[in-house]
Design an enzyme around this catalytic site. Sequence first.
Site, PDB file in Angstrom:
ATOM      1  N   SER A  16       0.833  -1.197   0.000  1.00  0.00           N
ATOM      2  CA  SER A  16       0.000   0.000   0.000  1.00  0.00           C
ATOM      3  C   SER A  16       0.867   1.246   0.000  1.00  0.00           C
ATOM      4  O   SER A  16       1.688   1.442   0.911  1.00  0.00           O
ATOM      5  CB  SER A  16      -0.887   0.021   1.249  1.00  0.00           C
ATOM      6  OG  SER A  16      -1.464   1.308   1.374  1.00  0.00           O
ATOM      7  N   HIS A  41      -1.515  -1.395  -4.010  1.00  0.00           N
ATOM      8  CA  HIS A  41      -2.749  -1.122  -3.267  1.00  0.00           C
ATOM      9  C   HIS A  41      -2.856   0.384  -3.040  1.00  0.00           C
ATOM     10  O   HIS A  41      -1.939   1.002  -2.485  1.00  0.00           O
ATOM     11  CB  HIS A  41      -2.686  -1.881  -1.942  1.00  0.00           C
ATOM     12  CG  HIS A  41      -3.922  -1.839  -1.106  1.00  0.00           C
ATOM     13  ND1 HIS A  41      -5.000  -2.682  -1.298  1.00  0.00           N
ATOM     14  CD2 HIS A  41      -4.251  -1.060  -0.041  1.00  0.00           C
ATOM     15  CE1 HIS A  41      -5.932  -2.437  -0.392  1.00  0.00           C
ATOM     16  NE2 HIS A  41      -5.507  -1.450   0.385  1.00  0.00           N
ATOM     17  N   ASP A  43      -4.959   3.258  -1.232  1.00  0.00           N
ATOM     18  CA  ASP A  43      -5.917   3.520  -0.155  1.00  0.00           C
ATOM     19  C   ASP A  43      -6.495   4.923  -0.305  1.00  0.00           C
ATOM     20  O   ASP A  43      -5.803   5.915  -0.080  1.00  0.00           O
ATOM     21  CB  ASP A  43      -5.218   3.404   1.203  1.00  0.00           C
ATOM     22  CG  ASP A  43      -5.018   1.956   1.612  1.00  0.00           C
ATOM     23  OD1 ASP A  43      -5.982   1.178   1.537  1.00  0.00           O
ATOM     24  OD2 ASP A  43      -3.882   1.610   2.012  1.00  0.00           O
ATOM     25  N   MET A  45      -9.064   7.695   0.986  1.00  0.00           N
ATOM     26  CA  MET A  45      -9.766   8.049   2.232  1.00  0.00           C
ATOM     27  C   MET A  45     -10.387   9.435   2.098  1.00  0.00           C
ATOM     28  O   MET A  45      -9.766  10.342   1.537  1.00  0.00           O
ATOM     29  CB  MET A  45      -8.784   8.043   3.403  1.00  0.00           C
ATOM     30  CG  MET A  45      -8.065   6.719   3.574  1.00  0.00           C
ATOM     31  SD  MET A  45      -7.027   6.754   5.041  1.00  0.00           S
ATOM     32  CE  MET A  45      -6.238   5.143   4.925  1.00  0.00           C
ATOM     33  N   HIS A  74      -8.702   0.669  -2.986  1.00  0.00           N
ATOM     34  CA  HIS A  74      -9.486   0.420  -1.771  1.00  0.00           C
ATOM     35  C   HIS A  74     -10.137   1.743  -1.370  1.00  0.00           C
ATOM     36  O   HIS A  74      -9.476   2.632  -0.842  1.00  0.00           O
ATOM     37  CB  HIS A  74      -8.532  -0.103  -0.677  1.00  0.00           C
ATOM     38  CG  HIS A  74      -9.187  -0.342   0.640  1.00  0.00           C
ATOM     39  ND1 HIS A  74      -8.461  -0.572   1.790  1.00  0.00           N
ATOM     40  CD2 HIS A  74     -10.503  -0.390   1.011  1.00  0.00           C
ATOM     41  CE1 HIS A  74      -9.292  -0.761   2.805  1.00  0.00           C
ATOM     42  NE2 HIS A  74     -10.530  -0.647   2.367  1.00  0.00           N
ATOM     43  N   MET A  76     -12.114   3.912   0.926  1.00  0.00           N
ATOM     44  CA  MET A  76     -12.625   4.085   2.300  1.00  0.00           C
ATOM     45  C   MET A  76     -13.331   5.424   2.332  1.00  0.00           C
ATOM     46  O   MET A  76     -12.864   6.408   2.926  1.00  0.00           O
ATOM     47  CB  MET A  76     -11.455   4.024   3.298  1.00  0.00           C
ATOM     48  CG  MET A  76     -10.956   2.600   3.502  1.00  0.00           C
ATOM     49  SD  MET A  76      -9.317   2.560   4.245  1.00  0.00           S
ATOM     50  CE  MET A  76      -8.326   2.788   2.780  1.00  0.00           C
ATOM     51  N   MET A 145     -10.707  -6.410   6.486  1.00  0.00           N
ATOM     52  CA  MET A 145      -9.856  -5.477   7.238  1.00  0.00           C
ATOM     53  C   MET A 145      -9.510  -6.114   8.581  1.00  0.00           C
ATOM     54  O   MET A 145     -10.398  -6.549   9.324  1.00  0.00           O
ATOM     55  CB  MET A 145     -10.583  -4.154   7.498  1.00  0.00           C
ATOM     56  CG  MET A 145     -10.805  -3.275   6.277  1.00  0.00           C
ATOM     57  SD  MET A 145      -9.313  -2.793   5.401  1.00  0.00           S
ATOM     58  CE  MET A 145      -8.331  -2.041   6.703  1.00  0.00           C
ATOM     59  N   ASP A 183      -6.085  -6.999   4.887  1.00  0.00           N
ATOM     60  CA  ASP A 183      -5.468  -5.675   4.946  1.00  0.00           C
ATOM     61  C   ASP A 183      -5.382  -5.185   6.386  1.00  0.00           C
ATOM     62  O   ASP A 183      -6.415  -4.995   7.044  1.00  0.00           O
ATOM     63  CB  ASP A 183      -6.343  -4.726   4.110  1.00  0.00           C
ATOM     64  CG  ASP A 183      -5.750  -3.341   3.940  1.00  0.00           C
ATOM     65  OD1 ASP A 183      -4.662  -3.076   4.474  1.00  0.00           O
ATOM     66  OD2 ASP A 183      -6.398  -2.528   3.254  1.00  0.00           O
TER      67      ASP A 183
HETATM   68  C1  DX5 Z   1      -5.602   1.005   6.443  1.00  0.00           C
HETATM   69  C2  DX5 Z   1      -5.313   0.725   5.002  1.00  0.00           C
HETATM   70  C3  DX5 Z   1      -4.244  -0.273   4.801  1.00  0.00           C
HETATM   71  C4  DX5 Z   1      -2.913   0.152   5.364  1.00  0.00           C
HETATM   72  C5  DX5 Z   1      -2.176  -1.062   5.830  1.00  0.00           C
HETATM   73  O1  DX5 Z   1      -6.724   1.787   6.565  1.00  0.00           O
HETATM   74  O2  DX5 Z   1      -6.463   0.245   4.324  1.00  0.00           O
HETATM   75  O3  DX5 Z   1      -4.112  -0.648   3.441  1.00  0.00           O
HETATM   76  O4  DX5 Z   1      -2.136   0.838   4.459  1.00  0.00           O
HETATM   77  O5  DX5 Z   1      -1.029  -0.629   6.481  1.00  0.00           O
HETATM   78  P1  DX5 Z   1      -0.223  -1.581   7.481  1.00  0.00           P
HETATM   79  O6  DX5 Z   1       0.272  -2.754   6.682  1.00  0.00           O
HETATM   80  O7  DX5 Z   1       0.855  -0.697   7.988  1.00  0.00           O
HETATM   81  O8  DX5 Z   1      -1.196  -2.018   8.546  1.00  0.00           O
HETATM   82 ZN    ZN Z   2      -6.219  -0.732   2.253  1.00  0.00          ZN
END
Ligand code: DX5
Ligand code: ZN
Length: 226
Positions: A16, A41, A43, A45, A74, A76, A145, A183
């Site tokens: 990620s 990946h 992320d 947000m 992903h 969120m 998650m 994840d």
């Molecule tokens: C968290 C993200 C993850 C995050 C994982 O909200 O969706 O993808 O980057 O990071 P680590 O591997 O550090 O938990």
């Molecule tokens: Zn993620």
Amino acid sequence: MSIIKTIMKHPLIAPSVLSADFSHFADAVADIDASGAEWVHLDVMDGKFVPNLTFGPKLAADLRSQSAAVFDVHLMVYEPEHLAAAFAHAGADYITFHAEAVVHAHRLLMVIRQLGKKAGISLVPSTPVSGIAELLPFADLVLVMTVDPGFGGQELIPSCLEKIKTLARIREQRKYGYVISVDGGIHESTAALVREAGADVLVTGSAFFNAPDKAALVRRLKGMDP
Ligand code: DX5
Ligand code: ZN
């Protein structure tokens, strides 16, 4: 054993870029490609569904020319239906949204497929697999998650591993086709638990970007090296 697990002896690795240096995204993607990891990946947000903000589709579009890896988006965000087309046009391969963030999840899975992309559904730690039972026949990916989403570097919540086993069992029994991605909190000490539970894809943020030897880390996360 499912068809997917028979073909994939080792899980795919999806670093990620959340844990990358945001002033050097192109370098981060080059590091991922050079490491032997198969997916990138991304992320996304919104500061509402999760208490953090990252980036939008332009980043995916700009990185698309830098890498042939699978782009695993992903979302969120609340109202993910407003972003699916933009990420599809930006070059995403998988577009995953949260069951908790949308009312008409089935419709959105269908829209993502109609856009020519793989459609994923994700669960926060407090949502049981039964909450998405009706969606499983229509999903190309289920993202479990194992931390409360929003930040990298958190500890994996062990009780979430049971959901991976449940999803693998349901897939086997009903001949569904989804990939199980996991994840949050995955590093050298937790990866074996996640693999043994039945994960097909391991997302890794902080462990990957903190690793001095990323190729060695990827092999260990896959279970290829001790
Ligand atoms: C968290 C993200 C993850 C995050 C994982 O909200 O969706 O993808 O980057 O990071 P680590 O591997 O550090 O938990
Ligand atoms: Zn993620």
